[in-house]
Design a protein around this motif. Structure first.
Motif, mmCIF file in Angstrom:
data_model
loop_
_atom_site.group_PDB
_atom_site.id
_atom_site.type_symbol
_atom_site.label_atom_id
_atom_site.label_comp_id
_atom_site.label_asym_id
_atom_site.label_seq_id
_atom_site.Cartn_x
_atom_site.Cartn_y
_atom_site.Cartn_z
ATOM 1 N N ILE A 1 34.856 80.085 58.694
ATOM 2 C CA ILE A 1 34.701 81.281 58.002
ATOM 3 C C ILE A 1 35.798 82.401 58.276
ATOM 4 O O ILE A 1 36.078 83.266 57.516
ATOM 5 N N THR A 2 36.329 82.567 59.559
ATOM 6 C CA THR A 2 37.544 83.600 59.802
ATOM 7 C C THR A 2 38.725 83.175 59.009
ATOM 8 O O THR A 2 39.364 84.136 58.571
ATOM 9 N N VAL A 3 38.936 81.970 58.678
ATOM 10 C CA VAL A 3 40.107 81.684 57.739
ATOM 11 C C VAL A 3 39.936 82.121 56.567
ATOM 12 O O VAL A 3 40.681 82.692 56.141
ATOM 13 N N ILE A 4 38.620 81.975 55.550
ATOM 14 C CA ILE A 4 38.335 82.501 54.563
ATOM 15 C C ILE A 4 38.273 83.897 54.857
ATOM 16 O O ILE A 4 38.771 84.701 53.836
ATOM 17 N N VAL A 5 37.553 84.451 55.557
ATOM 18 C CA VAL A 5 37.286 85.982 55.311
ATOM 19 C C VAL A 5 38.763 86.720 55.821
ATOM 20 O O VAL A 5 39.030 87.707 55.259
ATOM 21 N N GLY A 6 39.360 86.063 56.884
ATOM 22 C CA GLY A 6 40.529 86.745 57.340
ATOM 23 C C GLY A 6 41.542 86.697 56.164
ATOM 24 O O GLY A 6 42.494 87.588 56.045
ATOM 25 N N SER A 7 41.639 85.673 55.516
ATOM 26 C CA SER A 7 42.587 85.576 54.298
ATOM 27 C C SER A 7 42.216 86.400 53.004
ATOM 28 O O SER A 7 43.081 87.024 52.355
ATOM 29 N N ILE A 8 40.985 86.670 52.739
ATOM 30 C CA ILE A 8 40.450 87.717 51.599
ATOM 31 C C ILE A 8 40.669 89.011 51.931
ATOM 32 O O ILE A 8 41.257 89.928 51.252
ATOM 33 N N ILE A 9 40.312 89.391 53.179
ATOM 34 C CA ILE A 9 40.267 90.791 53.637
ATOM 35 C C ILE A 9 41.744 90.899 54.133
ATOM 36 O O ILE A 9 42.072 90.755 55.297
ATOM 37 N N GLY A 10 42.547 91.891 53.446
ATOM 38 C CA GLY A 10 43.964 92.343 53.912
ATOM 39 C C GLY A 10 43.779 93.820 54.073
ATOM 40 O O GLY A 10 42.982 94.312 54.725
ATOM 41 N N SER A 11 44.905 94.333 53.601
ATOM 42 C CA SER A 11 45.237 95.684 53.508
ATOM 43 C C SER A 11 44.159 96.455 52.293
ATOM 44 O O SER A 11 43.889 97.634 52.459
ATOM 45 N N GLY A 12 44.112 95.813 51.172
ATOM 46 C CA GLY A 12 43.664 96.340 49.839
ATOM 47 C C GLY A 12 42.197 97.085 50.132
ATOM 48 O O GLY A 12 42.132 98.267 49.730
ATOM 49 N N ILE A 13 41.244 96.501 50.559
ATOM 50 C CA ILE A 13 40.061 97.488 50.995
ATOM 51 C C ILE A 13 40.271 98.824 51.614
ATOM 52 O O ILE A 13 39.502 99.930 51.632
ATOM 53 N N PHE A 14 41.099 98.754 52.620
ATOM 54 C CA PHE A 14 41.517 99.893 53.429
ATOM 55 C C PHE A 14 42.501 100.967 52.700
ATOM 56 O O PHE A 14 42.346 102.168 52.874
ATOM 57 N N VAL A 15 43.217 100.548 51.763
ATOM 58 C CA VAL A 15 44.298 101.285 51.316
ATOM 59 C C VAL A 15 44.031 101.552 49.825
ATOM 60 O O VAL A 15 44.166 102.972 49.456
ATOM 61 N N SER A 16 43.599 100.826 48.850
ATOM 62 C CA SER A 16 43.655 101.078 47.497
ATOM 63 C C SER A 16 42.567 100.511 46.801
ATOM 64 O O SER A 16 42.555 100.001 45.748
ATOM 65 N N PRO A 17 41.123 100.937 47.198
ATOM 66 C CA PRO A 17 40.161 100.682 46.315
ATOM 67 C C PRO A 17 40.050 101.599 45.039
ATOM 68 O O PRO A 17 39.284 101.260 44.184
ATOM 69 N N LYS A 18 40.951 102.483 44.951
ATOM 70 C CA LYS A 18 41.075 103.500 43.733
ATOM 71 C C LYS A 18 41.282 102.635 42.373
ATOM 72 O O LYS A 18 41.070 103.063 41.342
ATOM 73 N N GLY A 19 41.809 101.518 42.691
ATOM 74 C CA GLY A 19 42.204 100.753 41.372
ATOM 75 C C GLY A 19 41.155 100.482 40.128
ATOM 76 O O GLY A 19 41.366 100.647 39.273
ATOM 77 N N VAL A 20 40.162 99.906 41.037
ATOM 78 C CA VAL A 20 38.918 99.989 40.011
ATOM 79 C C VAL A 20 38.225 101.165 39.581
ATOM 80 O O VAL A 20 37.964 101.336 38.317
ATOM 81 N N LEU A 21 38.409 102.112 40.295
ATOM 82 C CA LEU A 21 37.627 103.346 40.168
ATOM 83 C C LEU A 21 38.380 103.977 38.831
ATOM 84 O O LEU A 21 38.182 104.758 37.860
ATOM 85 N N GLN A 22 39.709 103.891 39.083
ATOM 86 C CA GLN A 22 40.744 104.635 37.934
ATOM 87 C C GLN A 22 40.392 103.946 36.361
ATOM 88 O O GLN A 22 40.395 104.615 35.406
ATOM 89 N N GLU A 23 40.113 102.539 36.407
ATOM 90 C CA GLU A 23 39.948 102.204 35.281
ATOM 91 C C GLU A 23 38.600 102.285 34.554
ATOM 92 O O GLU A 23 38.556 102.504 33.316
#
Length: 477
Positions: free
Chosen positions: A22-44
């Motif tokens: 579980i930690t391999v998958i979760v740790g690989s999916i969650i990087g810096s993106g959700i902390f840094v730039s969730p604005k990408g979806v909102l912009q579109e």
């Protein structure tokens, strides 16, 4: 690789538990993106409500992909994921081309980028009002990669402990954001949800790019990361599907509510303007304790580097075992029972990319290639259903799911061909460079004697340096 008692043979052992998976998958999916730039979806998409729907839909899409990969992983119990499945279905050359792009560009580049992100967040407090020294950032990134390479080469359990701890840290950070957001909404701060679909953009092009942005944050292909190391997973028929489902559901819920929490504090306009949404959120809510968020982002990226190193070294290992990479990369450390040469090669190769200024361009060039490989992998599931109907399938997914997933993946692949033709063309060119490499180093069997002697000398030197031997070599007891 079995769960049997030690027979004296040198081989990788099944040390990865359900929690580790579980930690391999979760740790690989969650990087810096959700902390840094969730604005990408909102912009579109333009609105709070539609952006939350996109985040949820991307999670559901990832769950379907994970479900399909559980069938592949339990009927073909080989490490290597896409590489193994494409090879089984379509032969040596397509599998090699997947291996070539993944090992030579995608994974080392990704490792270097994530390590640089880690270094940036660690060094940032030391240079609050001036630009960070580039040399120091790159040096710290190299140290990060080196430390984790040593950990992964020494012991699988150590690398799993690192993965567990740093995955818990990034989840803790996201839970902190979510709880803060819910407290804010309980106190009446729901103004950004009053008209959630105001300013929505519902054009096909904008929605497609929004999904692309969201799936990138889900790290799209990370749902198959555990498939890369399935030969080291305890009870894979039980733990692979469990880990896949738990991980994708957990990440989907966390991503959705983290975005809800952001909007309880930050307006859509502020989110689009912010360079690091979680940091802006922390500065507004935590005051003097706002420094905890950059620390959490650094911890998140450190764990991300570990996950990439761990899984990718197994891809090198399996590719070598199949004759698609130098033989020594499939050797196992005698005492530690780790693929030490593959781990060290991956670490060194990633460090080389730290000197490049074009890593982000390279990743853009091959991002659609990853979706192409995922689509072909799921096509292989359909191919096996047709050509091998009696194949042992401990898990058999409803045929509608892989068909839907392939169609959706095809859409994701086709969109960049029209929106970013140059990047797509470069990606195809990078794939094509693997063909002459395959012809020379894999197909050509009668190589010059001096060339073979050079390879043998390098192999022997590596064996002596790292105390590694071919898999299944019997120890002197």
């Amino acid at each position: 690789m079995t769960d049997d008692v030690n027979t004296g043979a040198v081989k990788l052992e099944r040390k990865i538990t359900l929690i580790n998976g579980i930690t391999v998958i979760v740790g690989s999916i969650i990087g810096s993106g959700i902390f840094v730039s969730p604005k990408g979806v909102l912009q579109e998409v333009g609105s709070v409500g539609l952006s939350l729907i996109v985040w949820l839909a991307c999670g559901v899409f990832s769950m379907i992909g994970a479900y399909c990969y559980t069938e592949l992983g339990t009927c073909i119990v080989k490490s290597g994921a896409d590489y193994a499945y494409i090879g089984e279905a379509f032969g040596s050359l397509p599998a090699f081309l997947r291996l070539w792009v993944e090992c030579m560009i995608v994974r080392p580049c990704s490792t270097a980028v994530v390590a640089l992100t880690f270094a940036n967040y660690v060094i940032e407090p030391l240079f609050p009002e001036c630009e960070q020294p580039e040399t120091a950032v790159r040096l710290l990134a190299a140290i990060c990669i080196a430390i984790l390479s040593v950990v992964n080469a020494l012991d699988v359990k150590w690398s799993m402990r690192v993965q567990d701890v740093f995955t818990y840290a990034k989840l803790l950070a996201l839970f902190l954001i979510i709880i803060t957001g819910f407290v804010q909404m309980f106190l009446g701060h729901v103004e950004h949800f009053q008209d959630p679909f105001e300013n929505s953009k519902i054009g096909v092009g904008s929605l497609a790019i929004a999904f692309y942005q969201g799936l990138f944050a889900y790290n799209g292909w990370s749902v198959n990361y555990l498939n890369y190391v399935i030969e080291e997973l305890k009870d894979p028929y039980k733990n692979l599907p469990l880990a896949s489902w738990i991980s994708t559901i957990l990440v989907t819920v966390v991503y959705f509510f983290a975005n809800v929490a952001y909007f309880s504090v930050i307006s859509p306009q502020e989110m689009i303007a912010s360079e690091a949404v979680a940091v802006t959120f922390a500065q507004r809510m935590y005051g003097v304790m706002a420094w905890v968020m950059p620390v959490f982002v650094a911890l998140s990226t450190f764990g991300g580097v570990n996950g990439i190193l761990f899984t990718t070294s197994r891809l090198f290992y399996v590719g070598s075992r199949e004759g698609h990479m130098p033989q020594v990369l499939s050797y196992v450390q005698v005492r530690r029972l780790t693929p030490a040469p593959a781990v060290i090669f991956m670490g060194l190769f990633s460090c080389i990319y730290l000197v490049s200024t074009d890593m982000y361009k390279l990743i853009n060039y091959v991002s659609f290639v990853n979706w192409l490989a995922i689509a072909i992998s799921i096509v292989s599931l359909l191919y096996f259903r047709y050509t091998k109907p009696d194949m042992n399938r401990p898990i058999k997914v409803w045929i509608v799911w892989p068909i839907l997933y392939v169609l959706a993946s095809a859409f994701i692949i086709l969109v960049p061909m029209f929106t970013s033709p140059v990047e797509t063309g470069m990606g195809c060119l990078i794939i094509a460079t693997g063909i002459p490499v395959y012809v020379i180093f894999v197909q050509w069997k009668s190589k010059p004697k001096k060339f073979n002697q050079l390879i043998d000398n390098i192999t022997l030197f590596t064996q002596k340096l790292l105390l590694v031997v071919p898999e299944d070599t019997v120890k002197d007891l």
